[in-house]
Design an enzyme around this catalytic site. Structure first.
Site, PDB file in Angstrom:
ATOM      1  N   SER A  86      61.634 -72.188  65.010  1.00  0.00           N
ATOM      2  CA  SER A  86      61.202 -70.797  64.881  1.00  0.00           C
ATOM      3  C   SER A  86      60.538 -70.487  63.539  1.00  0.00           C
ATOM      4  CB  SER A  86      62.403 -69.874  65.065  1.00  0.00           C
ATOM      5  OG  SER A  86      63.357 -70.172  64.085  1.00  0.00           O
ATOM      6  N   THR A 189      63.691 -66.434  62.492  1.00  0.00           N
ATOM      7  CA  THR A 189      62.892 -66.255  61.272  1.00  0.00           C
ATOM      8  C   THR A 189      63.732 -66.440  60.019  1.00  0.00           C
ATOM      9  OG1 THR A 189      61.549 -64.607  62.351  1.00  0.00           O
ATOM     10  CG2 THR A 189      61.689 -64.441  59.966  1.00  0.00           C
ATOM     11  N   THR A 207      57.767 -67.134  59.762  1.00  0.00           N
ATOM     12  CA  THR A 207      58.206 -67.398  61.133  1.00  0.00           C
ATOM     13  C   THR A 207      57.061 -67.904  61.997  1.00  0.00           C
ATOM     14  OG1 THR A 207      59.326 -66.375  63.031  1.00  0.00           O
ATOM     15  CG2 THR A 207      57.679 -65.048  61.940  1.00  0.00           C
ATOM     16  N   ARG A 217      49.813 -62.080  69.543  1.00  0.00           N
ATOM     17  CA  ARG A 217      50.943 -61.199  69.196  1.00  0.00           C
ATOM     18  C   ARG A 217      51.375 -61.433  67.742  1.00  0.00           C
ATOM     19  NH1 ARG A 217      56.475 -61.930  67.270  1.00  0.00           N
ATOM     20  NH2 ARG A 217      57.749 -60.251  68.113  1.00  0.00           N
ATOM     21  N   VAL A 218      51.617 -60.348  67.047  1.00  0.00           N
ATOM     22  CA  VAL A 218      52.116 -60.421  65.672  1.00  0.00           C
ATOM     23  C   VAL A 218      53.448 -59.695  65.633  1.00  0.00           C
ATOM     24  CG1 VAL A 218      51.700 -59.621  63.302  1.00  0.00           C
ATOM     25  CG2 VAL A 218      49.821 -60.604  64.639  1.00  0.00           C
ATOM     26  N   GLY A 219      54.427 -60.268  64.975  1.00  0.00           N
ATOM     27  CA  GLY A 219      55.748 -59.646  64.895  1.00  0.00           C
ATOM     28  C   GLY A 219      55.928 -58.824  63.635  1.00  0.00           C
ATOM     29  N   ASP A 220      57.167 -58.594  63.295  1.00  0.00           N
ATOM     30  CA  ASP A 220      57.487 -57.769  62.129  1.00  0.00           C
ATOM     31  C   ASP A 220      57.354 -58.523  60.812  1.00  0.00           C
ATOM     32  OD1 ASP A 220      59.747 -59.286  63.193  1.00  0.00           O
ATOM     33  OD2 ASP A 220      60.842 -58.495  61.474  1.00  0.00           O
ATOM     34  N   THR A 240      65.379 -59.868  60.865  1.00  0.00           N
ATOM     35  CA  THR A 240      65.193 -60.957  61.812  1.00  0.00           C
ATOM     36  C   THR A 240      65.473 -60.394  63.208  1.00  0.00           C
ATOM     37  OG1 THR A 240      65.960 -63.156  62.457  1.00  0.00           O
ATOM     38  CG2 THR A 240      67.598 -61.706  61.495  1.00  0.00           C
ATOM     39  N   GLY A 241      64.896 -61.029  64.206  1.00  0.00           N
ATOM     40  CA  GLY A 241      65.138 -60.560  65.563  1.00  0.00           C
ATOM     41  C   GLY A 241      63.870 -60.135  66.258  1.00  0.00           C
ATOM     42  N   GLY A 243      60.826 -58.605  66.902  1.00  0.00           N
ATOM     43  CA  GLY A 243      59.960 -57.935  65.944  1.00  0.00           C
ATOM     44  C   GLY A 243      59.475 -56.567  66.381  1.00  0.00           C
TER      45      GLY A 243
HETATM   46  C1  SD4 Z   1      59.255 -61.912  65.324  1.00  0.00           C
HETATM   47  N1  SD4 Z   1      61.143 -61.343  63.927  1.00  0.00           N
HETATM   48  O1  SD4 Z   1      58.182 -62.476  65.317  1.00  0.00           O
HETATM   49  C2  SD4 Z   1      60.296 -62.406  64.389  1.00  0.00           C
HETATM   50  C3  SD4 Z   1      60.968 -63.476  65.124  1.00  0.00           C
HETATM   51  C4  SD4 Z   1      62.335 -63.728  64.917  1.00  0.00           C
HETATM   52  O2  SD4 Z   1      64.277 -63.893  63.807  1.00  0.00           O
HETATM   53  O3  SD4 Z   1      62.867 -64.252  65.697  1.00  0.00           O
HETATM   54  N2  SD4 Z   1      63.034 -63.444  63.947  1.00  0.00           N
HETATM   55  O4  SD4 Z   1      59.548 -61.003  66.085  1.00  0.00           O
END
Ligand code: SD4
Length: 329
Positions: A86, A189, A207, A217-220, A240-241, A243
């Site tokens: 990840s 992440t 990440t 796609r772009v996350g947080d 984390t998590g 996004g």
């Molecule tokens: C995202 N937050 O791209 C990131 C991925 C993730 O632990 O898993 N974070 O959403």
């Protein structure tokens, strides 16, 4: 627990060899205390890969690096971890089978840089730092980020999946269904926040994002204020998590602002989780976790569901701590 997590935990039991310069208390996960005390310098990072990353960050500080150098060095370690699915180019790809990376970096005086949807770069965190230091911008994405990397002398890696990611992708293609799964390798992440002995803070986040995401796609993680926020006047936070849920509440910025208004790091993380839950109906399928420190070095951590953990390093040791969560085990 994944094999990788088991390995890291087992390899740390009873040995200071793996993490040479600070002692490591990791015979069992520590339980989170209501208020983790304020010892600085301090490095905090998400998940168990935070243990070796914290060590790399502490080594950098010990060698005379700045707190910015430390948070960069720390997560560079994770970006190279071939077992990690990840973070880095060995991470799980998007649904087209292409690995795209997101990263951000920020200092406590408000400087920041990030890259999003970038391909073929081994250390997106260093590219994010380069954006911060060498351009008038905060964020570069996609092909533009790759072109900037080339211009800065970064080498482009061959675009192929790591052996582990290729196996997982082939399995996934049989159904090609995207469903977030809580606390597995697609939500891991690394977010790292730190404070040096003089009270200067910095943070980093990197990440490969959500496994099997839509292309583009772009996350947080590369979004300043969502995956990461740092302000020397108050504190720092990282996330984390899933996004999308973190972006919707500007999670890390929210936590820093709550601390500015007087909440402790723990209270601020808990409020961010409550806010996130209130904005999402399908909460059973969603995991997100937050880490925070304030300028005294007091820490906080909270997650939606059980299973989130984080690594905390001070001169007294580097430990893995189970985070508390809104829903109970
Ligand atoms: C995202 N937050 O791209 C990131 C991925 C993730 O632990 O898993 N974070 O959403």
């Amino acid at each position: 627990m994944s094999q990788r997590r088991k390995f890291i935990k087992q390899s740390l039991i009873g040995t200071a060899l793996f993490i040479p310069s600070i002692s490591t208390a990791c015979a069992a996960d520590e339980k989170q205390k209501s208020s983790e005390s304020g010892e600085i310098p301090l490095i905090l990072s998400t998940w168990n890969h935070g243990l070796p990353a914290n060590q790399a960050a502490m080594d950098s500080l010990t060698a005379g690096g700045t707190i910015l150098d430390a948070v960069e060095a720390g997560v560079r370690d994770t970006e190279l971890d071939m077992d990690n699915l990840s973070v880095g180019l060995q991470g799980l790809p998007d649904r087209e089978g292409i690995t795209t990376l997101d990263a951000s970096i920020m200092t406590g005086d408000g400087n920041c840089g990030s890259v999003a949807f970038v391909r073929q770069i081994k250390h997106p965190i260093s590219l994010a730092r380069r954006v911060m230091e060498k351009t008038p911008h905060v964020m570069l994405a996609g092909e533009g980020a790759r072109q900037f990397a080339i211009a800065e002398g970064f080498s482009l890696e061959k675009e192929e999946l790591s052996p582990k990611a290729a196996i997982e992708y082939e399995k996934w293609k049989k159904t090609s269904q995207y469903k977030p799964i809580i606390n597995i390798e697609n939500h891991d992440t690394i977010g790292m926040i730190g404070i040096d002995a003089n009270g200067n803070m910095a943070g980093s986040c990197t990440t490969s994002g959500l496994a099997y995401k839509m292309h583009g796609r772009v996350g947080d993680s590369p979004i300043i204020g969502a995956g990461l926020y740092v302000d020397n006047e108050v504190g720092a936070a990282t996330a984390t998590g899933l996004g999308e849920t973190i972006i919707k509440i500007c999670g890390s910025f929210l936590i820093v602002e709550l601390m500015r208004q007087g909440r402790t790091p723990q209270e601020a993380c808990e409020e961010a989780v409550r806010r996130l839950i209130s904005k999402n109906k399908n909460i059973n399928d969603i995991q997100a976790g937050f880490l925070a420190i304030n300028k005294e070095g007091v820490t906080g951590a909270f997650a939606v569901h059980p299973g989130f953990n984080f690594a905390k390093a001070t001169q007294s040791g580097n430990v893995l701590i189970d985070s508390n969560s809104h829903f109970k085990p």
